[in-house]
Write an enzyme that holds these catalytic residues in place. Structure first.
Site, PDB file in Angstrom:
ATOM      1  N   ALA A  18       0.858  -1.193   0.000  1.00  0.00           N
ATOM      2  CA  ALA A  18       0.000   0.000   0.000  1.00  0.00           C
ATOM      3  C   ALA A  18       0.886   1.232   0.000  1.00  0.00           C
ATOM      4  CB  ALA A  18      -0.893   0.011   1.236  1.00  0.00           C
ATOM      5  N   LYS A  19       0.336   2.363  -0.208  1.00  0.00           N
ATOM      6  CA  LYS A  19       1.076   3.626  -0.088  1.00  0.00           C
ATOM      7  C   LYS A  19       0.064   4.739   0.093  1.00  0.00           C
ATOM      8  CE  LYS A  19       5.402   5.044  -0.340  1.00  0.00           C
ATOM      9  NZ  LYS A  19       6.589   4.289   0.086  1.00  0.00           N
ATOM     10  N   GLY A  20       0.504   5.837   0.664  1.00  0.00           N
ATOM     11  CA  GLY A  20      -0.410   6.961   0.830  1.00  0.00           C
ATOM     12  C   GLY A  20       0.362   8.254   0.835  1.00  0.00           C
TER      13      GLY A  20
END
Ligand code: NAD
Length: 490
Positions: A175-177
């Site tokens: 994931a990444k944000g």
């Protein structure tokens, strides 16, 4: 998702074409000029450096609109990442259906949230969390605060995370944000409110057994502590102690792990040491250049010094410096802490971007942003090894040139995996209420990253491919096996 209409104090201003640039001085929380106040003058740090006429401020960073346009251009990383997937698929004839799954992200969350500024104005900001895949375990990946953050960049970085955790065999997905902001524009209090409001907006889309953020560009243990505290404040009291591991990279006192701060840099150095061992190359006396002197770059530099290697050039967002006799990495780290960047470091000469990349050295460590090594900069490189501390620092053209010039590459998804490996250790320690010693953390990290290195090296030999493709093959092989064993629901 918002577009150019997004409310932003500076976004809407047209680019100046005159020699006089409008400058913005950002205080970085130190006393000085008023934050966000505009000045007229010439930019010290963009391509038009030679036009500079104004005395430089003693602290902080001047940035002109031209510079801002330069850093805000689209990264194209998503496209690159999908091409890499295709290349690996062809090299090992992976199941097309599995590759179809890998090419898409599972969930994409875009949040717009209001934050009160110190002057009582309200600003609307945009944040992202993209969850690529969780077939191997909970979603895992950093949070980036940067003006270049957009949905495509975050997608690409989320995909890279899935491959990274698969290569090193840890039970996490990808994931990444991030938030589309330039943190230099905000006071520490504003940054705290931004972080907390973003965490609140993410709500149950993150969680200790579901999706676990960590630090990335322009985020640090303090920001993780605010996320942790905000998340805890929004769940029921009897859940709180069981949720310590909602975020990793926390300060040690707030449940962080020893060794996490240096972990990405330490992993890069373990990979370089293994490469040196395999090639009979002596690190003592070897020279290296580093792009990016934040968490990853400065730790690689400091740890390489312990091998007797010599740092001779550094570039960061404020400029580039060089000293053939060597730059002391610890002294430079302190200087960067005090002055906000490497520019004007008194014990080195200031150089331009091209001279930095053209510096003859044994090893280059890109540890800033994506696409630093493109066709043009790769042509300039005069090194034996590129050890990728950053995510996606080399684009397709850059890779072609590195291969033609026979420069070895330890690819990002292997080389910078030390951060997520020690994040996994932090997560485990929190779950078990344990506290590991530094030796234990470092030894376990070394064992995991070195065996991942060997898997990638062996795959490169077996399939006769470059190391980047080999790393993809190792990751896809594991993911494909899991999908084949479990099948596709229903
Ligand atoms: P950071 O914010 O601590 O440091 C970033 C550095 O890059 C700063 O020195 C900044 O000045 C420099 N930089 C930014 N734009 C630049 C430009 N245009 N030209 C030259 N230098 C520039 O970030 P970090 O955590 O050290 O992350 C650096 C890279 O490593 C990123 O690609 C990140 O995704 C990757 N990474 C970080 C971690 C981690 O644990 N922090 C883990 C894996 C990968």
């Amino acid at each position: 998702m918002k577009n150019s209409k997004q409310e932003n104090r500076q976004d809407s201003k047209p680019l100046s074409t005159s020699k006089e640039w409008k400058l913005l001085y950002y205080q970085h929380g130190r006393p000085g000029l008023e934050e966000g106040k505009e000045f007229k003058g010439l930019c010290n740090y963009c391509d038009l450096k030679s036009l500079c006429g104004l005395p430089k401020p003693k602290i902080g960073v001047w940035r002109c609109e031209h510079y801002r346009a330069k850093v805000w251009k689209k990264s194209g990383l998503h496209e690159n990442v999908l091409k890499l997937l295709e290349k690996a698929q062809e090299a090992n004839n992976f199941d097309r259906d599995i590759c179809k799954i890998m090419a898409e992200t599972m969930n994409e969350l875009v949040v717009h949230f209001p934050v009160k500024m110190d002057d009582d104005r309200v600003r609307m900001l945009t944040g992202y969390r993209v969850q690529h895949n969780n077939v191997l375990g909970p979603f895992k990946g950093g949070l980036r605060f940067h003006p270049m953050v957009d949905i495509d960049e975050i997608r690409a970085l989320a995909i890279l995370m899935t491959w990274k955790t698969a290569i090193v065999n840890i039970p996490f997905g990808g994931a990444k944000g991030g938030i589309h902001i330039d943190p230099g524009e905000f006071s520490p209090k504003e940054l705290e409110r931004i972080t907390r409001r973003f965490t609140f907006a993410l709500g149950n889309n993150i969680g200790p057994e579901y999706d676990i953020p960590a630090p990335d560009v322009n985020t640090n243990p303090q920001i993780m502590a605010w996320i942790h505290d905000t998340y805890m404040s929004t769940i029921s009291p009897n859940e709180r102690n069981r949720s310590m591991h909602v975020v990793t990279g926390k300060p040690i006192e707030s449940g962080g792990s020893v060794g996490r701060e240096k972990a990405t840099g330490q992993g890069v150095v373990f990979c370089i040491e293994k490469w040196a061992q395999d090639h009979g190359f002596k690190l003592k006396g070897a020279t290296y250049i580093v792009q990016g002197y934040g968490n990853v770059g400065s730790w690689v530099a400091r740890l390489m010094k312990m091998n007797g290697s010599k740092l001779i050039a550094v570039e960061d967002v404020t400029g580039a410096i060089k000293n053939k006799e060597g730059i002391d990495p610890n002294d430079l780290a302190q200087y960067v802490k005090d002055h906000g960047g490497v520019v004007d470091y008194p014990k080195a000469q200031s150089i331009d971007h091209e001279v930095f990349f053209n510096t003859k050295a044994d090893i280059c460590i890109p540890a800033a942003l994506e696409n630093a090594i493109r066709r043009d900069t790769a042509e300039l490189l005069n090194v034996k090894l590129v050890a990728e501390g950053a995510n996606g620092p080399t684009d397709e053209g850059g890779d072609e040139v590195l291969q033609r010039k026979k420069i070895d590459v330890i690819p990002d998804i292997l080389c910078n995996s030390g951060g997520v490996i020690v994040s996994y250790f932090e997560w485990l320690q929190n779950k078990r209420s344990e506290f590991w010693e530094l030796d234990e953390v470092d030894n376990k990290l070394k064992k995991i990253i070195v065996s991942a290195y060997e898997r990638v090296r062996d795959a490169a030999q077996k399939y006769k491919v470059d190391w980047r493709t080999a790393a993809q093959i190792v990751a896809l092989y594991r993911l494909e096996m899991v999908y084949k064993e479990r099948g596709i629901f229903p």
